[in-house]
Design a protein around this motif. Sequence first.
Motif, mmCIF file in Angstrom:
data_model
loop_
_atom_site.group_PDB
_atom_site.id
_atom_site.type_symbol
_atom_site.label_atom_id
_atom_site.label_comp_id
_atom_site.label_asym_id
_atom_site.label_seq_id
_atom_site.Cartn_x
_atom_site.Cartn_y
_atom_site.Cartn_z
ATOM 1 N N ARG A 187 61.020 -6.212 -21.466
ATOM 2 C CA ARG A 187 60.279 -7.478 -21.386
ATOM 3 C C ARG A 187 60.817 -8.228 -20.172
ATOM 4 N NH1 ARG A 187 61.508 -10.801 -26.027
ATOM 5 N NH2 ARG A 187 62.954 -11.949 -24.726
ATOM 6 N N GLU A 230 52.984 -14.811 -26.283
ATOM 7 C CA GLU A 230 51.873 -14.129 -26.962
ATOM 8 C C GLU A 230 51.776 -12.642 -26.591
ATOM 9 O OE1 GLU A 230 49.793 -16.490 -23.558
ATOM 10 O OE2 GLU A 230 51.465 -16.817 -24.928
ATOM 11 N N TYR A 231 52.520 -12.225 -25.560
ATOM 12 C CA TYR A 231 52.531 -10.812 -25.173
ATOM 13 C C TYR A 231 53.814 -10.097 -25.593
ATOM 14 C CZ TYR A 231 48.397 -11.908 -22.474
ATOM 15 O OH TYR A 231 47.140 -12.306 -22.100
ATOM 16 N N THR A 288 57.461 -13.415 -19.203
ATOM 17 C CA THR A 288 56.404 -12.880 -20.069
ATOM 18 C C THR A 288 56.052 -13.922 -21.127
ATOM 19 O OG1 THR A 288 57.266 -10.631 -19.784
ATOM 20 C CG2 THR A 288 55.747 -11.007 -21.623
ATOM 21 N N ARG A 344 52.311 -5.927 -27.611
ATOM 22 C CA ARG A 344 51.292 -6.289 -26.610
ATOM 23 C C ARG A 344 51.898 -6.475 -25.218
ATOM 24 N NH1 ARG A 344 48.152 -11.102 -27.535
ATOM 25 N NH2 ARG A 344 46.817 -10.130 -25.991
ATOM 26 N N ILE A 345 53.151 -6.113 -25.032
ATOM 27 C CA ILE A 345 53.879 -6.400 -23.793
ATOM 28 C C ILE A 345 53.154 -5.887 -22.547
ATOM 29 C CG2 ILE A 345 55.389 -4.341 -23.825
ATOM 30 C CD1 ILE A 345 56.648 -7.849 -23.057
ATOM 31 N N GLU A 403 50.010 -5.614 -22.094
ATOM 32 C CA GLU A 403 48.692 -6.234 -21.919
ATOM 33 C C GLU A 403 48.735 -7.486 -21.054
ATOM 34 O OE1 GLU A 403 46.975 -6.943 -25.779
ATOM 35 O OE2 GLU A 403 47.441 -4.914 -26.452
ATOM 36 N N TRP A 404 49.921 -8.024 -20.806
ATOM 37 C CA TRP A 404 50.054 -9.212 -19.973
ATOM 38 C C TRP A 404 49.496 -8.907 -18.583
ATOM 39 C CZ3 TRP A 404 55.099 -10.788 -17.169
ATOM 40 C CH2 TRP A 404 54.944 -12.043 -16.556
#
Length: 148
Positions: free
Chosen positions: A107, A114-115, A111, A119-120, A122-123
């Motif tokens: 991460r 919400e990601y 970031t 969902r990391i 998808e940012w």
Amino acid sequence: MSDCLICAKQRGEFVVPGGAIYADEWVYASHAHFAEGQDTAYLGWLVVETRRHVPGLAELSDAEGQALGLLATRLSRALKAITHTEHVYAFVIGHGVPHMHLHLLPRYPGTPREYWGVRIDEWPEAPHGDERQIAALCEQVRAALQAQ
């Protein structure tokens, strides 16, 4: 198994960007390959797999479990040092490919919350790398593993 994606990768039937980062008799690690139709991948998304074709954690021998855990720890340290990430996620999902594999995803600073988690990648501003960038990162990770 002949139809297993992970077994095929480990047999060298297709190449992942950066090649194998680490391989021994128990485990194999590499960068995640490109999604179909993509020419980049989330930078630093590593995958640690067992050599033996087993579906999940419960089926691992003690030696496989120890090797998997130790390599995941060392790869996570290397990722944090190289990419200056805040955290490294470890996911075992297992419903897509029934061969034990652990996803390690860094991460990156900034970031949005919400990601975080699954969902990391998808940012929209998440770092993605092409084959050359992934190969360079893999080389750094290999060197960091050797230094440990």
